[in-house]
Design a protein around this motif. Structure first.
Motif, PDB file in Angstrom:
ATOM      1  N   MET A   1       0.827  -1.194   0.000  1.00 24.23           N
ATOM      2  CA  MET A   1       0.000   0.000   0.000  1.00 24.23           C
ATOM      3  C   MET A   1       0.867   1.251   0.000  1.00 24.23           C
ATOM      4  SD  MET A   1      -3.209  -0.537   2.581  1.00 24.23           S
ATOM      5  CE  MET A   1      -3.657   1.183   2.354  1.00 24.23           C
ATOM      6  N   PRO A   2       0.421   2.316  -0.685  1.00 25.65           N
ATOM      7  CA  PRO A   2       1.172   3.568  -0.639  1.00 25.65           C
ATOM      8  C   PRO A   2       1.200   4.127   0.777  1.00 25.65           C
ATOM      9  CG  PRO A   2      -0.466   3.569  -2.416  1.00 25.65           C
ATOM     10  CD  PRO A   2      -0.754   2.381  -1.566  1.00 25.65           C
ATOM     11  N   ASP A   3       2.277   4.829   1.088  1.00 29.44           N
ATOM     12  CA  ASP A   3       2.401   5.527   2.363  1.00 29.44           C
ATOM     13  C   ASP A   3       2.011   6.986   2.167  1.00 29.44           C
ATOM     14  OD1 ASP A   3       3.432   3.319   3.874  1.00 29.44           O
ATOM     15  OD2 ASP A   3       5.336   3.601   2.819  1.00 29.44           O
ATOM     16  N   ARG A   4       1.345   7.554   3.166  1.00 31.82           N
ATOM     17  CA  ARG A   4       0.903   8.941   3.055  1.00 31.82           C
ATOM     18  C   ARG A   4       1.876   9.868   3.784  1.00 31.82           C
ATOM     19  NH1 ARG A   4      -5.384   9.278   4.568  1.00 31.82           N
ATOM     20  NH2 ARG A   4      -4.581   8.473   6.559  1.00 31.82           N
ATOM     21  N   GLY A   5       2.030  11.071   3.224  1.00 31.54           N
ATOM     22  CA  GLY A   5       2.925  12.046   3.825  1.00 31.54           C
ATOM     23  C   GLY A   5       2.429  13.458   3.599  1.00 31.54           C
ATOM     24  N   PHE A   6       3.122  14.403   4.229  1.00 32.95           N
ATOM     25  CA  PHE A   6       2.779  15.821   4.131  1.00 32.95           C
ATOM     26  C   PHE A   6       4.053  16.590   3.844  1.00 32.95           C
ATOM     27  CE2 PHE A   6       2.472  20.001   6.195  1.00 32.95           C
ATOM     28  CZ  PHE A   6       1.330  20.509   5.590  1.00 32.95           C
ATOM     29  N   ILE A   7       4.021  17.473   2.850  1.00 35.86           N
ATOM     30  CA  ILE A   7       5.210  18.190   2.398  1.00 35.86           C
ATOM     31  C   ILE A   7       5.521  19.346   3.343  1.00 35.86           C
ATOM     32  CG2 ILE A   7       6.218  19.559   0.539  1.00 35.86           C
ATOM     33  CD1 ILE A   7       4.388  17.944  -1.384  1.00 35.86           C
ATOM     34  N   LEU A   8       6.756  19.381   3.814  1.00 37.02           N
ATOM     35  CA  LEU A   8       7.222  20.484   4.661  1.00 37.02           C
ATOM     36  C   LEU A   8       7.955  21.538   3.846  1.00 37.02           C
ATOM     37  CD1 LEU A   8       8.547  18.382   7.676  1.00 37.02           C
ATOM     38  CD2 LEU A   8       6.449  19.738   7.627  1.00 37.02           C
ATOM     39  N   THR A   9       8.949  21.111   3.049  1.00 37.90           N
ATOM     40  CA  THR A   9       9.739  22.068   2.276  1.00 37.90           C
ATOM     41  C   THR A   9       9.980  21.537   0.865  1.00 37.90           C
ATOM     42  OG1 THR A   9      11.797  21.111   3.168  1.00 37.90           O
ATOM     43  CG2 THR A   9      10.900  23.043   4.291  1.00 37.90           C
ATOM     44  N   PRO A  10       9.332  22.120  -0.147  1.00 35.54           N
ATOM     45  CA  PRO A  10       9.642  21.769  -1.540  1.00 35.54           C
ATOM     46  C   PRO A  10      10.778  22.654  -2.057  1.00 35.54           C
ATOM     47  CG  PRO A  10       7.648  23.120  -1.452  1.00 35.54           C
ATOM     48  CD  PRO A  10       8.175  23.010  -0.043  1.00 35.54           C
ATOM     49  N   THR A  11      11.877  22.049  -2.463  1.00 39.94           N
ATOM     50  CA  THR A  11      13.041  22.808  -2.917  1.00 39.94           C
ATOM     51  C   THR A  11      13.595  22.199  -4.194  1.00 39.94           C
ATOM     52  OG1 THR A  11      14.542  21.477  -1.551  1.00 39.94           O
ATOM     53  CG2 THR A  11      13.650  23.483  -0.559  1.00 39.94           C
ATOM     54  N   THR A  12      14.582  22.893  -4.770  1.00 39.55           N
ATOM     55  CA  THR A  12      15.230  22.462  -6.004  1.00 39.55           C
ATOM     56  C   THR A  12      16.737  22.417  -5.808  1.00 39.55           C
ATOM     57  OG1 THR A  12      13.492  23.523  -7.323  1.00 39.55           O
ATOM     58  CG2 THR A  12      15.531  22.950  -8.449  1.00 39.55           C
ATOM     59  N   ARG A  13      17.365  21.405  -6.378  1.00 30.77           N
ATOM     60  CA  ARG A  13      18.826  21.333  -6.426  1.00 30.77           C
ATOM     61  C   ARG A  13      19.244  20.956  -7.840  1.00 30.77           C
ATOM     62  NH1 ARG A  13      21.690  19.132  -1.005  1.00 30.77           N
ATOM     63  NH2 ARG A  13      20.381  20.187   0.530  1.00 30.77           N
TER      64      ARG A  13
END
Length: 497
Positions: A1-13
């Motif tokens: 089953m997929p695991d659920r999460g919540f985004i804290l910091t979306p960044t780019t490298r």
């Protein structure tokens, strides 16, 4: 089953010349995680009539799309190698007389918008465990999900000399427990409270502080005015001690950003953690206070305040550090506790989470109104086969004058037979009443009168197509009312939805 999460910091490298999206998150079981996506590329659109200019400037990275502008013109997609190339291409196209469309959306948000992810997600795929970072997924399957996280919150407060040159103490309250770290090179007669740790110099105290933050592993760092005072001061002290001020999940140092606009409000950026300033949260909430000092907020909401009175507080801190360090430690720790307890009592972090889930903005940017509208509006616009123009970047000389709302100067005096009209949510009501939307706007009011809704100012909008903005307003109206009720009642959001 997929695991659920919540985004804290979306960044780019950019790694080895390839752009990567890094989504630091907290999972349903509270564990930290990092999702890395390196297959996605930055892009924008141009009108098909500008194909020659686009191909000349963007080489072969131009492709036709089954989409059109708001005016019904067909468009082409232009891919870029790196996020920074979008700005360069946009400028060069403008010099050639061509407009770049949707070229102002930040790269990680473009990725999330295209996948319909607003804060919460479900992830499928293998991962590895990385110390300090948690699960690391690379190019997994990522889809939207319904999930409200339980965030670990750590409140911090520092005490310094009056000139800010010397660090006296740092206190922590919340995730990981309560303690005060005190710079004191000799024993204190009578001893110190059990929550106090004593250090001979700033460097050893800072090393212990960084260690405790890593051990507590909070999702949220908070305090009172910390992006403007505590965190910049800690940066200075760490640099002086030759230590990296790495308070996030990883080795990157903290970055302080300041709003270039009128507010000049500061933001602190940490990979894997979010800095939510208690002062900024309270100012942006529905709570009204005489002023927004910690003392006023704590007395009003909690019924208790700071341990040192407002008169000569700086002198009290200096005297206590010199003569009664146990009293200073108590004062310092209570300030950290007050912020923690204020946020728990008001539910303002939970409110920020709810706003993030509504708009898709990260927790410390939920007040970024234009970006939030993009996050909500662009997916709905794409579902109708349309693309949006970029926000103009022209300077004042190139901008058209736009009249704002009518404000009449008051005429002092005593009057009879006065009627006061107080319109609830006036602008949202107007948007819904007149079907106001870029998609439904009819330039010049051309068309049969029965097919148009005409405002008192003469602007015309089509009746035959529901606008996106009115639909968003209708949905958010009820959500806003519920959020306001939750904030003012101090009620808690459920842990799951």
């Amino acid at each position: 089953m997929p695991d659920r999460g919540f985004i804290l910091t979306p960044t780019t490298r950019v790694v080895a010349g390839c752009p990567e999206i890094h989504l630091h998150a907290v999972m349903e079981d509270g564990a930290p995680a990092l999702v890395i996506e390196d297959r996605f590329r930055p892009y924008f659109f141009v009108r098909a009539r500008d194909e020659d200019a686009a191909r000349r400037l963007a080489d072969r990275r131009v492709s036709p799309q089954a989409l059109e502008t708001l005016d019904g013109e067909p468009v082409l997609r232009v891919d870029a190698a790196l996020p920074r190339d979008v700005t360069a291409l946009r400028d060069r196209l403008a010099e050639a007389g061509a407009d770049a469309l949707e070229a102002d959306v930040r790269f990680p948000y473009r990725f999330l918008i295209d996948r319909g992810i607003r804060g919460a997600f479900a992830v499928s795929g293998p991962f590895e465990l990385r110390p300090g970072v948690g699960r690391v997924y690379r190019n997994p399957t990522l889809v939207p999900a319904s999930f409200v996280p339980r965030l670990r919150v750590l409140s911090l407060d520092i005490e310094t000399s009056l000139d800010g040159e010397c660090l006296y103490a740092i206190s922590l309250a919340g995730a990981g427990g309560e303690r005060c770290l005190l710079v004191r090179d000799e024993p204190v007669p009578g001893g110190l409270p059990s929550f106090v740790e004593r250090f001979p110099d700033e460097r050893t105290l800072l090393e212990r502080f960084l260690e405790l933050v890593a051990q507590a592993d909070p999702d949220v760092l908070t305090g009172w005015n910390i992006p403007d005072f505590d965190l910049p001061a800690l940066q200075r002290y760490c640099r002086r001690a030759g230590l990296p001020c790495a308070l996030g999940r990883g080795d990157d140092e903290i970055t302080i950003l300041r709003d270039p606009g009128f507010s000049r409000e500061a933001r602190a950026v940490l990979p894997g953690r979010v800095v939510l300033d208690g002062l900024a949260l309270l100012r942006g909430a529905f709570l009204r206070l005489d002023d927004y000092r910690l003392e006023t907020a704590a007395r009003t909401i909690l019924g208790r305040g700071k341990l040192f009175g407002p008169d000569d507080r700086g002198e009290q801190i200096e005297a206590s550090y010199r003569d009664d360090p146990a009293r200073l430690a108590e004062y310092n720790l209570e300030d950290a506790r007050l912020v923690r307890d204020l946020l728990e009592k008001t539910g303002l972090i939970e409110l920020s989470v709810r706003r993030s889930l509504l708009t898709g903005m990260q927790l410390d940017r939920v007040g970024a109104q234009i970006a939030a509208i993009d996050s909500l509006y662009l997916p709905a616009l794409r579902a109708r086969g349309k693309v949006a123009p970029s926000v103009s970047r022209e300077g004042p000389e190139g901008e058209a004058e736009i009249a704002g709302g009518l404000v009449l100067d008051s005429l002092p005096g005593l009057y009879r037979n006065i009627v006061v009209y107080d319109y609830k949510s006036l602008y949202p009501s107007l948007i819904r009443t007149f079907n106001i939307d870029p998609l439904t706007f009819v330039a010049g009011g051309a068309g049969p009168p029965e097919a148009l809704i005409v405002t008192p100012g003469g602007a015309a909008f089509r009746r035959d197509e529901p606008g996106i903005l009115p639909e968003l307003v209708a949905r958010l109206w009820d959500e806003r009312a519920e959020a306001r009720r939750q904030a003012t009642s101090g009620a808690r959001w459920p842990s799951r939805s």
